[in-house]
Scaffold this motif. Structure first.
Motif, mmCIF file in Angstrom:
data_model
loop_
_atom_site.group_PDB
_atom_site.id
_atom_site.type_symbol
_atom_site.label_atom_id
_atom_site.label_comp_id
_atom_site.label_asym_id
_atom_site.label_seq_id
_atom_site.Cartn_x
_atom_site.Cartn_y
_atom_site.Cartn_z
ATOM 1 N N VAL A 84 31.533 33.883 38.397
ATOM 2 C CA VAL A 84 31.568 34.624 37.270
ATOM 3 C C VAL A 84 31.785 36.048 37.891
ATOM 4 O O VAL A 84 31.064 36.725 38.903
ATOM 5 C CB VAL A 84 30.550 34.683 36.368
ATOM 6 N N GLN A 85 32.795 36.946 37.192
ATOM 7 C CA GLN A 85 32.929 38.253 37.580
ATOM 8 C C GLN A 85 31.833 38.989 36.916
ATOM 9 O O GLN A 85 31.586 39.123 35.574
ATOM 10 C CB GLN A 85 34.413 38.693 37.131
ATOM 11 N N ILE A 86 31.209 39.906 37.715
ATOM 12 C CA ILE A 86 30.240 40.937 37.272
ATOM 13 C C ILE A 86 30.623 42.238 37.525
ATOM 14 O O ILE A 86 31.390 42.593 38.574
ATOM 15 C CB ILE A 86 28.823 40.505 38.150
ATOM 16 N N PRO A 87 30.415 43.210 36.550
ATOM 17 C CA PRO A 87 30.753 44.725 36.628
ATOM 18 C C PRO A 87 29.830 45.038 37.806
ATOM 19 O O PRO A 87 28.666 44.708 37.928
ATOM 20 C CB PRO A 87 30.546 45.312 35.345
ATOM 21 N N VAL A 88 30.670 46.168 38.715
ATOM 22 C CA VAL A 88 29.554 46.669 40.093
ATOM 23 C C VAL A 88 30.013 48.034 40.078
ATOM 24 O O VAL A 88 30.988 48.608 39.512
ATOM 25 C CB VAL A 88 30.095 45.770 41.147
ATOM 26 N N VAL A 89 29.396 48.796 40.620
ATOM 27 C CA VAL A 89 29.536 50.387 40.784
ATOM 28 C C VAL A 89 30.630 50.418 41.693
ATOM 29 O O VAL A 89 31.071 49.377 42.677
ATOM 30 C CB VAL A 89 28.246 51.129 41.441
ATOM 31 N N ALA A 90 31.591 51.593 41.665
ATOM 32 C CA ALA A 90 32.831 51.629 42.560
ATOM 33 C C ALA A 90 32.440 51.396 43.860
ATOM 34 O O ALA A 90 33.518 51.072 44.702
ATOM 35 C CB ALA A 90 33.323 53.167 42.137
ATOM 36 N N SER A 91 31.473 51.988 44.620
ATOM 37 C CA SER A 91 31.320 51.692 45.971
ATOM 38 C C SER A 91 31.280 50.065 46.363
ATOM 39 O O SER A 91 31.534 49.824 47.578
ATOM 40 C CB SER A 91 29.960 52.384 46.370
ATOM 41 N N GLU A 92 30.949 49.368 45.667
ATOM 42 C CA GLU A 92 30.724 47.909 45.896
ATOM 43 C C GLU A 92 32.242 47.202 46.005
ATOM 44 O O GLU A 92 32.349 46.185 46.339
ATOM 45 C CB GLU A 92 30.022 47.135 44.697
ATOM 46 N N THR A 93 33.223 48.226 45.323
ATOM 47 C CA THR A 93 34.682 47.491 45.254
ATOM 48 C C THR A 93 35.754 48.366 46.249
ATOM 49 O O THR A 93 36.863 48.091 46.010
ATOM 50 C CB THR A 93 35.249 47.374 43.754
ATOM 51 N N GLU A 94 35.116 49.061 47.035
ATOM 52 C CA GLU A 94 35.939 49.977 47.686
ATOM 53 C C GLU A 94 36.755 49.041 48.696
ATOM 54 O O GLU A 94 36.415 48.037 49.484
ATOM 55 C CB GLU A 94 35.004 50.803 48.768
ATOM 56 N N GLY A 95 38.222 49.593 48.464
ATOM 57 C CA GLY A 95 39.061 48.582 49.260
ATOM 58 C C GLY A 95 39.537 47.440 48.754
ATOM 59 O O GLY A 95 40.401 46.498 49.470
ATOM 60 N N ARG A 134 28.724 34.042 42.939
ATOM 61 C CA ARG A 134 28.773 32.626 42.740
ATOM 62 C C ARG A 134 27.485 31.903 42.490
ATOM 63 O O ARG A 134 26.435 32.525 42.980
ATOM 64 C CB ARG A 134 29.190 31.979 44.224
ATOM 65 N N LEU A 135 27.211 31.035 41.475
ATOM 66 C CA LEU A 135 25.924 30.441 41.174
ATOM 67 C C LEU A 135 26.060 28.988 41.276
ATOM 68 O O LEU A 135 27.090 28.379 41.289
ATOM 69 C CB LEU A 135 25.894 30.665 39.506
ATOM 70 N N GLY A 136 24.883 28.399 41.471
ATOM 71 C CA GLY A 136 24.666 27.082 41.597
ATOM 72 C C GLY A 136 23.430 26.571 41.027
ATOM 73 O O GLY A 136 22.263 27.070 41.271
ATOM 74 N N ARG A 151 42.132 49.824 40.414
ATOM 75 C CA ARG A 151 41.067 49.402 41.372
ATOM 76 C C ARG A 151 40.076 48.382 40.872
ATOM 77 O O ARG A 151 40.027 48.124 39.683
ATOM 78 C CB ARG A 151 40.267 50.668 41.776
ATOM 79 N N ALA A 152 39.592 47.563 41.813
ATOM 80 C CA ALA A 152 38.724 46.493 41.359
ATOM 81 C C ALA A 152 37.404 47.144 40.777
ATOM 82 O O ALA A 152 36.938 48.211 40.953
ATOM 83 C CB ALA A 152 38.429 45.815 42.544
ATOM 84 N N ARG A 153 37.116 46.376 39.708
ATOM 85 C CA ARG A 153 35.743 46.829 38.784
ATOM 86 C C ARG A 153 34.858 45.837 38.813
ATOM 87 O O ARG A 153 33.725 46.091 38.340
ATOM 88 C CB ARG A 153 36.237 47.062 37.300
#
Length: 180
Positions: A4-15, A31-33, A24-26
């Motif tokens: 599942v896609q979860i929102p994260v702070v900008a520093s987590e998607t840098e690059g 991954r869950l099991g 930019r990625a947001r």
């Protein structure tokens, strides 16, 4: 297993590239099991998950890293002693690749929610401009897995794929998500 896609702070998607070109990625994929046992069935023969048998794992990590996480959990729970070994997923290639790598020989099943979603995608490919025809096609198709008739569903889907071979791009691939 699922992701599942979860929102994260900008520093987590840098690059990282975003889903939309130039954006930019947001989000990041979590991954869950869940690992559980099932030893009984109800009056109609449907499986019943053993009470209090579920453990869950999850992390924001690559599929390869997650594969080792879910593998470790399953093995610590006694995977090697299971008489029937099953991996349930949404049909994503990464899940089946992990199942093949870490749980060879396990039965691979697309969960009911995603099976219906794939059937809807197939209906949209078969009847792209006819909502009523899509709905008429979906009614008997979605009832088959609900009543444990997956073999018949797979047989029908393979016939549909053969009948449309080369004429509808993406149809065989979408059917493959259901029929394999």
């Amino acid at each position: 297993m699922d992701g599942v896609q979860i929102p994260v702070v900008a520093s987590e998607t840098e690059g990282r590239a975003g889903r939309a070109e130039g954006q930019r990625a947001r989000t990041r994929e979590c991954r869950l099991g869940a690992v559980f046992t099932q030893t009984t069935v109800d009056k109609e023969g449907w499986p019943i998950r053993d009470p209090d048998s579920t453990t869950c794992v999850g992390a924001v990590e690559t599929a390869d890293e997650f594969g080792y996480r879910i593998y470790t959990e399953a093995w610590s729970r006694g995977w090697e002693w299971a008489t029937a070994k099953i991996v349930i997923g949404d049909g994503a290639v990464w899940i089946w690749n992990l199942a093949d790598q870490h749980f060879p020989g396990a039965v691979q099943i697309v969960d009911l929610y995603h099976a219906r979603q794939h059937l809807g995608d197939i209906a949209a490919l078969l009847y792209p401009h006819d909502a009523a025809a899509k709905k008429r096609w979906m009614v008997p198709m979605k009832d088959l897995p609900d009543h444990g008739r997956t073999e018949l569903l797979v047989e029908w889907l393979r016939e549909i794929a053969a009948g449309h071979a080369g004429t509808q791009p993406g149809l065989a691939e979408e059917i493959g998500k259901q029929a394999d």
